[in-house]
Design an enzyme around this catalytic site. Structure first.
Site: not given
Ligand code: IMP
Length: 209
Positions: A11-12, A73
């Site tokens: 999704h990112k 992050d």
């Molecule tokens: P990371 O991938 O370690 O940065 O974890 C980010 C987490 O934050 C994700 O797994 C989601 O739970 C939450 N998160 C970050 N960005 C979003 C967004 O745009 N929508 C919904 N949840 C998000």
């Protein structure tokens, strides 16, 4: 310029591809998966910028020089939970990192919290690093409120609960293009894009992968 994305989150990747496309910058976002996979990183620094830096450097180490890496992050900070889940957002309900379980836990934790105390903000830190370019970080915050029950099927993570300020729909009820105009990731990207625009003309030779 090819920018490898230090994330295993599809999704990112899609959100960044859309952000790059609408910024008009001559950048191609390439997923870590397409570059052999995202190396395992222990996200233990306790800060968004620390974790983003660790992820960016871990992927850069695995790429041929010269390369450029972008990492993200991000997380949701909830006022009534004193900023939780914050940097632990991905693992809120346990180390398996199950988004549906995380969402259920958040709904449960906020069950007794009235509407006027359901403020929260998504935070995002982006880190850019290149083979001969130091680590630079860019931050974005999107404030809003949390619904009592999830709504919408788009997006990911906590999107079905989060209503950004000035809106009535959750992120998950918006098409990706709309979320990308107001999200924490879009705001951090705007900062990064401004920086990249200053870099590209003078350093064009260094931006060729
Ligand atoms: P990371 O991938 O370690 O940065 O974890 C980010 C987490 O934050 C994700 O797994 C989601 O739970 C939450 N998160 C970050 N960005 C979003 C967004 O745009 N929508 C919904 N949840 C998000």
């Amino acid at each position: 310029m090819r920018l490898y994305l230090a994330s295993g989150n599809a999704h990112k990747v899609a959100e960044f591809q859309e952000l790059v496309r609408s910024s008009g910058l001559p950048i191609e976002i390439v997923s870590a998966r397409a570059a052999g996979g995202m190396p395992a990183v222990n996200e233990d620094t306790g800060t968004f910028v620390g974790n983003a830096t660790k992820k960016a450097l871990a992927l850069l180490q695995n790429l041929p020089a010269p390369s450029w890496v972008l990492s993200d992050d991000s997380g949701l900070c909830v006022d009534a939970l004193h900023g939780e889940p914050g940097v632990e957002s991905a693992y809120y309900a346990g180390p398996q990192g199950d988004p549906a379980a995380n969402l259920r836990k958040l709904v449960e934790q906020l069950r007794e919290v009235p509407k006027e105390r359901r403020r929260a903000a998504f935070h995002c830190v982006l880190v850019l690093v290149g083979t001969s370019h130091p680590v630079r970080s860019f931050a974005g915050i999107c404030p809003g409120t949390l619904r009592e029950t999830p709504a919408g099927g788009a997006g990911f993570g906590y999107d079905p609960l989060f209503v950004p300020e000035g809106e009535t729909r959750t992120f998950a009820e918006m098409p990706e293009g709309e979320k990308n105009q107001l999200s924490h990731r879009a705001r951090a990207w705007t900062e990064l894009a401004t920086y990249l625009r200053t870099l590209v003309p003078g350093d064009a030779h260094r931006l060729q992968p």
